[in-house]
Design a protein around this motif. Structure first.
Motif, PDB file in Angstrom:
ATOM      1  N   ARG A  99      29.035 -28.060 -15.499  1.00  0.00           N
ATOM      2  CA  ARG A  99      29.466 -28.863 -14.827  1.00  0.00           C
ATOM      3  C   ARG A  99      29.579 -28.550 -13.029  1.00  0.00           C
ATOM      4  O   ARG A  99      29.083 -29.382 -12.100  1.00  0.00           O
ATOM      5  N   TRP A 100      29.836 -27.055 -12.858  1.00  0.00           N
ATOM      6  CA  TRP A 100      30.151 -26.714 -11.507  1.00  0.00           C
ATOM      7  C   TRP A 100      29.231 -25.929 -11.139  1.00  0.00           C
ATOM      8  O   TRP A 100      29.561 -25.111 -10.340  1.00  0.00           O
ATOM      9  N   HIS A 101      27.882 -25.877 -11.988  1.00  0.00           N
ATOM     10  CA  HIS A 101      26.935 -25.050 -11.562  1.00  0.00           C
ATOM     11  C   HIS A 101      25.634 -25.706 -10.965  1.00  0.00           C
ATOM     12  O   HIS A 101      25.261 -26.790 -11.377  1.00  0.00           O
ATOM     13  N   SER A 102      25.030 -25.091 -10.033  1.00  0.00           N
ATOM     14  CA  SER A 102      23.474 -25.621  -9.717  1.00  0.00           C
ATOM     15  C   SER A 102      22.597 -25.287 -10.604  1.00  0.00           C
ATOM     16  O   SER A 102      22.557 -24.716 -11.601  1.00  0.00           O
ATOM     17  N   THR A 103      21.612 -26.119 -10.453  1.00  0.00           N
ATOM     18  CA  THR A 103      20.279 -25.887 -11.221  1.00  0.00           C
ATOM     19  C   THR A 103      19.752 -24.412 -10.928  1.00  0.00           C
ATOM     20  O   THR A 103      19.800 -23.902  -9.994  1.00  0.00           O
ATOM     21  N   PRO A 104      19.190 -23.798 -12.171  1.00  0.00           N
ATOM     22  CA  PRO A 104      18.858 -22.449 -12.060  1.00  0.00           C
ATOM     23  C   PRO A 104      17.716 -22.122 -11.042  1.00  0.00           C
ATOM     24  O   PRO A 104      16.788 -23.055 -11.085  1.00  0.00           O
ATOM     25  N   ARG A 105      17.836 -21.133 -10.437  1.00  0.00           N
ATOM     26  CA  ARG A 105      16.867 -20.764  -9.326  1.00  0.00           C
ATOM     27  C   ARG A 105      16.066 -19.823 -10.138  1.00  0.00           C
ATOM     28  O   ARG A 105      15.840 -18.534  -9.593  1.00  0.00           O
ATOM     29  N   VAL A 106      14.968 -20.280 -10.739  1.00  0.00           N
ATOM     30  CA  VAL A 106      14.051 -19.301 -11.550  1.00  0.00           C
ATOM     31  C   VAL A 106      12.810 -19.138 -10.899  1.00  0.00           C
ATOM     32  O   VAL A 106      12.202 -18.131 -11.255  1.00  0.00           O
ATOM     33  N   LEU A 107      12.660 -19.888  -9.715  1.00  0.00           N
ATOM     34  CA  LEU A 107      11.159 -19.599  -9.054  1.00  0.00           C
ATOM     35  C   LEU A 107      10.986 -18.328  -8.524  1.00  0.00           C
ATOM     36  O   LEU A 107      10.129 -17.638  -8.633  1.00  0.00           O
ATOM     37  N   GLY A 108      12.096 -17.629  -7.997  1.00  0.00           N
ATOM     38  CA  GLY A 108      12.198 -16.461  -7.356  1.00  0.00           C
ATOM     39  C   GLY A 108      11.310 -16.289  -6.124  1.00  0.00           C
ATOM     40  O   GLY A 108      10.501 -17.217  -5.924  1.00  0.00           O
ATOM     41  N   THR A 109      11.302 -15.435  -5.422  1.00  0.00           N
ATOM     42  CA  THR A 109      10.638 -14.977  -4.164  1.00  0.00           C
ATOM     43  C   THR A 109       9.917 -13.705  -4.119  1.00  0.00           C
ATOM     44  O   THR A 109       9.112 -13.804  -2.921  1.00  0.00           O
ATOM     45  N   GLU A 110      10.074 -12.840  -5.020  1.00  0.00           N
ATOM     46  CA  GLU A 110       9.432 -11.563  -4.792  1.00  0.00           C
ATOM     47  C   GLU A 110       8.776 -10.983  -6.156  1.00  0.00           C
ATOM     48  O   GLU A 110       9.546 -11.180  -7.260  1.00  0.00           O
TER      49      GLU A 110
END
Length: 330
Positions: A99-110
């Motif tokens: 409920r208090w978490h954002s969507t997982p940022r799995v795309l990554g940048t490196e």
């Protein structure tokens, strides 16, 4: 004086704040909301199971996103290694973890390590993933990835239904067997679930990449082997004892009739017994990912490398066996 920004600080900061909010909505919030409403998951995709979702939590908590991406760019250097280019629909099933978490940022940048978008299809062996997590250099000698031994336990013997890892020397324990913990099993399950669903034909045709201009069949075969086969069977063709069979000197690879060799690459294999050793880790069906030309190239690379000197196969032979279907392999 009332509308003079030089003396009316409330007007100045209020206008600046309103402009910031308006631009944020216009540039970020509105496009994101539109995309979320208009993009549906691909028909061939599925939601994560409870175990795989737990594995996603482990993936995030262990910091895998710092070194691995889950986004394949529409460039030859990406698609030749990782599969088709990513599209927005690939991420439509991602949801906040709580409920208090954002969507997982799995795309990554490196990409300190390889992209993992399609790793479940490129490497469908739970045993390989277990070895790689327990000690990466056991399967990739030059790997700089850290080991995650806390995701495993050393026991006197494996319980029924639990696959113990055959860890090659000198990386295994002195005594006992290595088995994954609950968190380890969850992470392995999540990695196996990372598979790119097929695109509709009209969309996928725009993302196809031609082979590099001027690339010889030998160079192409070596590149395909390095990208798809070497992780298990090793760059030396020697495999990993008890886990992945060798190609150097193998009777199937050296056979005059290459039919079984072609079948295994096209349709996969599992539970094979080679030299009295039964290999539990399944061989994936590369025919779903590689063209006839690519299959012929990688088979010919295996048949003329590491001291092997077997007759070469043709693209026509691969195409004929693909059309006929498998006869000897499960």
């Amino acid at each position: 004086m009332k509308f003079d920004f030089h003396v009316n600080h409330r007007l100045l900061f209020g206008t600046a704040g309103a402009a910031f909010v308006a631009l944020s909505v216009l540039v970020a919030v509105a496009p994101a909301a539109w995309l979320q409403r208009s993009v549906a998951p691909l028909p061939g995709s599925r939601a994560l199971t409870s175990l795989e979702r737990q594995g996603l939590e482990v993936y995030l908590s262990e910091g895998c996103v710092y070194c691995h991406t889950q986004q394949v760019r529409p460039l030859q250097q990406d698609t030749s290694r990782y599969g088709r280019a990513s599209v927005a629909a690939d991420y439509a099933r991602l949801r906040p973890m709580g409920r208090w978490h954002s969507t997982p940022r799995v795309l990554g940048t490196e990409r300190t390590g390889p992209d993992l978008t399609n790793i479940g299809a490129r490497q469908p062996s739970a045993i390989w993933h277990g070895l790689h997590l327990f000690q990466p250099r056991a399967v990739v000698p030059g790997s700089i990835m850290p080991a995650f031994p806390w995701l495993f336990q050393v026991r006197d013997k494996a319980e029924a239904g639990t696959d113990a890892l055959v860890v090659p020397a000198p990386y295994g324990p002195g005594a006992g067997v290595v088995v994954p913990t609950e968190r380890g099993r969850a992470l392995i399950a999540y990695l196996l679930a990372l598979q790119s669903a097929p695109l509709p034909q009209a969309a996928s045709s725009t993302n196809t990449q031609a082979p590099p201009v001027g690339a010889s069949d030998a160079a192409r075969g070596e590149r395909i082997y390095s990208s798809n086969c070497a992780a298990c069977h090793q760059p030396t063709g020697q495999g990993i004892a008890g886990t992945f069979p060798p190609f150097a000197g193998d009777s199937v690879v050296l056979a005059e009739d290459a039919e079984r060799h072609i079948e295994i690459v096209l349709f996969g294999n599992s539970g094979a017994s080679i030299g009295g050793v039964t290999y539990a880790s399944p061989m994936p069906a590369w025919g779903a990912l590689l063209s006839d030309e690519e299959v012929a190239a990688v088979i010919n690379h295996e048949r003329r490398s590491w001291g092997n000197a077997a007759p070469q196969v043709t693209v026509e032979a691969v195409a004929a066996l693909r059309a006929r279907g498998a006869r000897h392999v499960p």
